[in-house]
Write an enzyme that holds these catalytic residues in place. Structure first.
Site, PDB file in Angstrom:
ATOM      1  N   VAL A  27       0.831  -1.204   0.000  1.00  0.00           N
ATOM      2  CA  VAL A  27       0.000   0.000   0.000  1.00  0.00           C
ATOM      3  C   VAL A  27       0.872   1.264   0.000  1.00  0.00           C
ATOM      4  O   VAL A  27       0.657   2.191  -0.785  1.00  0.00           O
ATOM      5  CB  VAL A  27      -0.949  -0.001   1.217  1.00  0.00           C
ATOM      6  CG1 VAL A  27      -1.584   1.361   1.436  1.00  0.00           C
ATOM      7  CG2 VAL A  27      -2.033  -1.043   1.004  1.00  0.00           C
ATOM      8  N   ASP A  46      10.699   3.322   5.405  1.00  0.00           N
ATOM      9  CA  ASP A  46      10.457   1.954   5.894  1.00  0.00           C
ATOM     10  C   ASP A  46      11.592   1.583   6.832  1.00  0.00           C
ATOM     11  O   ASP A  46      12.741   2.004   6.623  1.00  0.00           O
ATOM     12  CB  ASP A  46      10.377   0.947   4.742  1.00  0.00           C
ATOM     13  CG  ASP A  46       9.526  -0.265   5.105  1.00  0.00           C
ATOM     14  OD1 ASP A  46       8.384  -0.365   4.633  1.00  0.00           O
ATOM     15  OD2 ASP A  46      10.014  -1.107   5.908  1.00  0.00           O
ATOM     16  N   LYS A  51      14.748  -3.397   2.236  1.00  0.00           N
ATOM     17  CA  LYS A  51      13.730  -2.902   1.298  1.00  0.00           C
ATOM     18  C   LYS A  51      14.115  -1.527   0.767  1.00  0.00           C
ATOM     19  O   LYS A  51      14.043  -1.263  -0.436  1.00  0.00           O
ATOM     20  CB  LYS A  51      12.370  -2.849   2.015  1.00  0.00           C
ATOM     21  CG  LYS A  51      11.214  -2.542   1.102  1.00  0.00           C
ATOM     22  CD  LYS A  51       9.870  -2.629   1.809  1.00  0.00           C
ATOM     23  CE  LYS A  51       9.371  -4.056   1.899  1.00  0.00           C
ATOM     24  NZ  LYS A  51       7.994  -4.176   2.377  1.00  0.00           N
ATOM     25  N   THR A 137      -5.208  -0.407   7.461  1.00  0.00           N
ATOM     26  CA  THR A 137      -6.555  -0.810   7.858  1.00  0.00           C
ATOM     27  C   THR A 137      -6.545  -1.061   9.360  1.00  0.00           C
ATOM     28  O   THR A 137      -5.803  -1.921   9.848  1.00  0.00           O
ATOM     29  CB  THR A 137      -6.983  -2.085   7.108  1.00  0.00           C
ATOM     30  OG1 THR A 137      -6.939  -1.790   5.710  1.00  0.00           O
ATOM     31  CG2 THR A 137      -8.377  -2.533   7.496  1.00  0.00           C
ATOM     32  N   GLU A 171      -4.548  -5.635  -4.861  1.00  0.00           N
ATOM     33  CA  GLU A 171      -3.242  -6.049  -5.367  1.00  0.00           C
ATOM     34  C   GLU A 171      -3.447  -6.644  -6.755  1.00  0.00           C
ATOM     35  O   GLU A 171      -4.457  -7.285  -7.022  1.00  0.00           O
ATOM     36  CB  GLU A 171      -2.605  -7.073  -4.431  1.00  0.00           C
ATOM     37  CG  GLU A 171      -2.047  -6.397  -3.199  1.00  0.00           C
ATOM     38  CD  GLU A 171      -1.398  -7.370  -2.245  1.00  0.00           C
ATOM     39  OE1 GLU A 171      -0.867  -8.387  -2.686  1.00  0.00           O
ATOM     40  OE2 GLU A 171      -1.436  -7.100  -1.031  1.00  0.00           O
ATOM     41  N   GLY A 269     -14.764 -20.265  -6.542  1.00  0.00           N
ATOM     42  CA  GLY A 269     -13.389 -20.751  -6.615  1.00  0.00           C
ATOM     43  C   GLY A 269     -12.964 -21.400  -5.315  1.00  0.00           C
ATOM     44  O   GLY A 269     -13.798 -22.000  -4.610  1.00  0.00           O
ATOM     45  N   CYS A 276      -5.565  -8.985   3.034  1.00  0.00           N
ATOM     46  CA  CYS A 276      -6.633  -8.140   3.581  1.00  0.00           C
ATOM     47  C   CYS A 276      -7.887  -8.882   4.024  1.00  0.00           C
ATOM     48  O   CYS A 276      -8.217  -8.874   5.209  1.00  0.00           O
ATOM     49  CB  CYS A 276      -7.009  -7.075   2.561  1.00  0.00           C
ATOM     50  SG  CYS A 276      -5.667  -5.930   2.293  1.00  0.00           S
ATOM     51  N   LYS A 336      -3.798 -14.221  -5.985  1.00  0.00           N
ATOM     52  CA  LYS A 336      -4.548 -13.787  -7.157  1.00  0.00           C
ATOM     53  C   LYS A 336      -3.559 -13.461  -8.264  1.00  0.00           C
ATOM     54  O   LYS A 336      -2.353 -13.324  -7.992  1.00  0.00           O
ATOM     55  CB  LYS A 336      -5.427 -12.588  -6.815  1.00  0.00           C
ATOM     56  CG  LYS A 336      -4.636 -11.361  -6.410  1.00  0.00           C
ATOM     57  CD  LYS A 336      -5.484 -10.279  -5.828  1.00  0.00           C
ATOM     58  CE  LYS A 336      -6.288  -9.576  -6.876  1.00  0.00           C
ATOM     59  NZ  LYS A 336      -6.882  -8.324  -6.390  1.00  0.00           N
TER      60      LYS A 336
HETATM   61  N1  LIG Z   1      -2.208  -5.105   0.553  1.00  0.00           N
HETATM   62  C1  LIG Z   1      -3.402  -4.635   0.234  1.00  0.00           C
HETATM   63  O1  LIG Z   1      -3.985  -4.991  -0.805  1.00  0.00           O
HETATM   64  C2  LIG Z   1      -4.076  -3.634   1.113  1.00  0.00           C
HETATM   65  C3  LIG Z   1      -5.186  -2.919   0.626  1.00  0.00           C
HETATM   66  C4  LIG Z   1      -5.792  -1.985   1.450  1.00  0.00           C
HETATM   67  C5  LIG Z   1      -5.327  -1.797   2.751  1.00  0.00           C
HETATM   68  N2  LIG Z   1      -4.282  -2.536   3.209  1.00  0.00           N
HETATM   69  C6  LIG Z   1      -3.805  -2.280   4.573  1.00  0.00           C
HETATM   70  O2  LIG Z   1      -2.669  -1.415   4.484  1.00  0.00           O
HETATM   71  C7  LIG Z   1      -1.732  -1.738   5.535  1.00  0.00           C
HETATM   72  C8  LIG Z   1      -0.392  -2.083   4.911  1.00  0.00           C
HETATM   73  O3  LIG Z   1      -0.560  -3.250   4.130  1.00  0.00           O
HETATM   74  P1  LIG Z   1       0.565  -3.738   3.132  1.00  0.00           P
HETATM   75  O4  LIG Z   1      -0.031  -4.855   2.359  1.00  0.00           O
HETATM   76  O5  LIG Z   1       1.141  -2.577   2.419  1.00  0.00           O
HETATM   77  O6  LIG Z   1       1.637  -4.298   4.180  1.00  0.00           O
HETATM   78  P2  LIG Z   1       3.172  -4.650   3.882  1.00  0.00           P
HETATM   79  O7  LIG Z   1       3.548  -5.654   4.893  1.00  0.00           O
HETATM   80  O8  LIG Z   1       3.340  -4.964   2.432  1.00  0.00           O
HETATM   81  O9  LIG Z   1       3.939  -3.286   4.179  1.00  0.00           O
HETATM   82  C9  LIG Z   1       4.048  -2.717   5.440  1.00  0.00           C
HETATM   83  C10 LIG Z   1       5.402  -2.067   5.540  1.00  0.00           C
HETATM   84  O10 LIG Z   1       5.475  -1.340   6.762  1.00  0.00           O
HETATM   85  C11 LIG Z   1       6.811  -1.430   7.222  1.00  0.00           C
HETATM   86  N3  LIG Z   1       6.884  -1.090   8.652  1.00  0.00           N
HETATM   87  C12 LIG Z   1       6.417  -1.787   9.709  1.00  0.00           C
HETATM   88  N4  LIG Z   1       6.702  -1.131  10.865  1.00  0.00           N
HETATM   89  C13 LIG Z   1       7.370  -0.010  10.504  1.00  0.00           C
HETATM   90  C14 LIG Z   1       7.933   1.050  11.251  1.00  0.00           C
HETATM   91  N5  LIG Z   1       7.873   1.078  12.571  1.00  0.00           N
HETATM   92  N6  LIG Z   1       8.563   2.031  10.576  1.00  0.00           N
HETATM   93  C15 LIG Z   1       8.632   2.023   9.230  1.00  0.00           C
HETATM   94  N7  LIG Z   1       8.113   1.027   8.473  1.00  0.00           N
HETATM   95  C16 LIG Z   1       7.490   0.032   9.099  1.00  0.00           C
HETATM   96  C17 LIG Z   1       7.215  -2.863   6.927  1.00  0.00           C
HETATM   97  O11 LIG Z   1       8.608  -3.026   6.903  1.00  0.00           O
HETATM   98  C18 LIG Z   1       6.558  -3.061   5.553  1.00  0.00           C
HETATM   99  O12 LIG Z   1       7.462  -2.763   4.510  1.00  0.00           O
HETATM  100  C19 LIG Z   1      -2.359  -2.881   6.317  1.00  0.00           C
HETATM  101  O13 LIG Z   1      -3.066  -2.343   7.388  1.00  0.00           O
HETATM  102  C20 LIG Z   1      -3.331  -3.502   5.326  1.00  0.00           C
HETATM  103  O14 LIG Z   1      -4.387  -4.157   5.949  1.00  0.00           O
HETATM  104  C21 LIG Z   1      -3.630  -3.428   2.421  1.00  0.00           C
END
Ligand SMILES: NC(=O)c1ccc[n+]([C@@H]2O[C@H](COP(=O)([O-])OP(=O)(O)OC[C@H]3O[C@@H](n4cnc5c(N)ncnc54)[C@H](O)[C@@H]3O)[C@@H](O)[C@H]2O)c1
Length: 447
Positions: A27, A46, A51, A137, A171, A269, A276, A336
């Protein structure tokens, strides 16, 4: 981190905002790259050193359609930067997005430790007014906790606003979804924050729904659990179709033509997965329980989703007789298509169930093999679908990648030990498969 341009040197057609995104995952990175593309100056932060090093080398830590090009273009334009320092992000921006992961705790609730840690860190370094945006989220009332944490940790009593801005991207089409949202939700507590956030999103020309923070937080969980419910609903209908010889694809198409229902998320499916839906559903059940409401409906949605994996394994058993010592080829590992995300992918549960019955597993996915290697052991990873099919007693399709739809099925049949295909995503037509001489099983369709 590449050097930030000096203030006076920044020239942009439209006056962009200064933004930092804390958490540069699926995200955060997409949000950062897209906001940079819209003309803002964005710092992606990050705490994963590797990364950030990868991004600073010009490489991508994840696969997402169109993202690499977007990142490279905006890095070249000096609108997008990467750092491990929250301070650097906070010092150089007015809008700070929190986009860290909120993984499930053992009890199913969302683990908000990372959100808290970031809130604390932001508060400690804040020297001027900031908008702190909840992009992760989170359960309802997290906004209040962030606000409290920031107040407690900002000794200088700097003014700030919290905004809840849930993300609805999918995604696999995350960049497109971010750039073409159905709506943008802004949960705000001040007119000032609303104005700034409206300006930030103005280039997207999308409907903006402004609410209080709690409503915005509930909108995200309610949306995701509704989508999960749609999937489990159509999977239940598929199971009934199978029993009476009806065709779920035709049933789903007709249901979806009703605009009150809509056709999205009505594909039968092996159930939903990913980072999520499973996690958010669990978290929502947990929150409502704490609030004194037993959300039974959502508990059943989860149960149906788990059962779909079992039904698929039953189909394999019905087709090959004993699973023990059979070589099963898996086509598709990611949860997916168009992503390499393996989080909660149905393939994990299904492969592990087959392995418990001592099947030998070969597997192929166009992009998810590197991610899968760390999760699924004792699997022979193959270079393509044909390599996978070679010598298999059955092929199981778990992700509907476009390239699987275009397979040379005659070649596949020749390579297999037995012509058995279990299609967990209904990508082929049963009649055609029968004509080609396959024993073909799919979801909610008779063969
Ligand atoms: N992936 C999706 O499709 C999607 C869609 C909508 C919402 N969300 C929500 O968005 C949020 C993030 O999801 P994501 O899929 O991007 O997660 P992710 O795990 O891909 O990314 C999260 C990132 O945050 C970093 N992080 C953690 N603690 C940290 C800190 N203290 N300082 C700096 N960086 C830090 C991690 O290293 C990681 O790179 C979640 O709450 C998820 O539910 C995800």
């Amino acid at each position: 981190m590449a050097k930030l341009p000096k203030k006076r040197k920044i020239k942009e057609k439209r006056k962009g905002k200064k933004v930092s995104i804390i958490g540069s995952g699926h995200v955060g990175l997409v949000t950062g790259a897209c906001l940079a593309e819209l003309g803002n100056r964005v710092i992606c932060v990050d705490n994963n050193v590797e990364k950030i090093a990868t991004l600073n080398r010009g490489e991508m830590p994840i696969y997402e359609l169109g993202l690499e090009e977007l990142v490279k273009r905006n890095v070249r334009a000096r609108r997008l930067f990467f750092t491990t320092s929250i301070k650097e992000g906070v010092d150089n921006s007015e809008i700070i997005f929190i986009a860290v992961n909120t993984p499930p705790k053992p009890d199913g609730g969302a683990d908000l430790c990372y959100v808290e840690a970031v809130s604390r860190e932001v508060a400690k370094t804040m020297e001027s007014y900031k908008i702190i945006v909840e992009k992760s989220t989170v359960p309802v009332e997290t906004g209040k906790w962030i606000s409290r944490t920031v107040k407690l940790n900002n000794k200088k009593n700097i003014n700030f606003d919290i905004v809840s801005n849930p993300e609805f991207l999918r995604e696999g089409s995350a960049v497109y979804d971010f750039m073409h949202p159905d709506r943008i939700v802004l949960g705000v507590q001040s007119k000032k924050a609303e104005k700034i956030m409206r300006e930030l999103y103005q280039p997207l020309n999308a409907p903006i729904i402004v609410t209080d923070i709690e409503s915005a937080e509930i909108i995200k969980h309610a949306s995701n659990s509704f989508l999960a419910m749609k999937i489990s609903y159509i999977n239940s209908i598929a199971n009934i179709c199978e029993k009476v010889g009806a065709d779920i694809n035709k049933v789903a198409h007709a249901i979806g033509c009703d605009r009150r229902i809509g056709s999205d998320f009505l594909y039968a499916g092996v159930g939903f997965g990913g980072a999520c839906l499973p996690k958010d559903l669990q978290a929502f059940v947990g929150i409502t329980q704490k609030l004194g409401y037993d959300f039974d409906l959502l508990k059943v949605v989860e149960k149906i989703n788990h059962e779909q994996r079992e039904f698929l394994v039953n189909k394999v058993r019905d087709a090959v007789w004993n699973i023990k010592d059979k070589t099963i080829g898996i086509l598709g590992l990611a949860f997916k298509p168009n992503t390499d995300d393996m989080r909660n992918a149905p393939s994990i549960e299904i492969i592990q169930m087959l392995q418990r019955e001592e099947a030998k597993i070969k597997a192929y996915d166009p992009v998810a093999i590197p991610a899968a290697r760390g999760i699924l052991k004792e699997v022979t990873y193959c270079k393509d679908s044909y390599d996978t099919a070679n010598g298999c007693d059955a092929l199981v399709i778990l992700t509907e990648w476009e390239e699987f739809k275009r397979l040379d099925l005659k070649k596949i049949k020749k390579l297999m030990r037995a012509p058995i295909i279990i299609d967990g995503r209904n990508i082929f037509e049963p009649e055609k498969m029968k004509r080609l001489g396959f024993i073909y099983r799919s979801i909610g369709r008779s063969t």
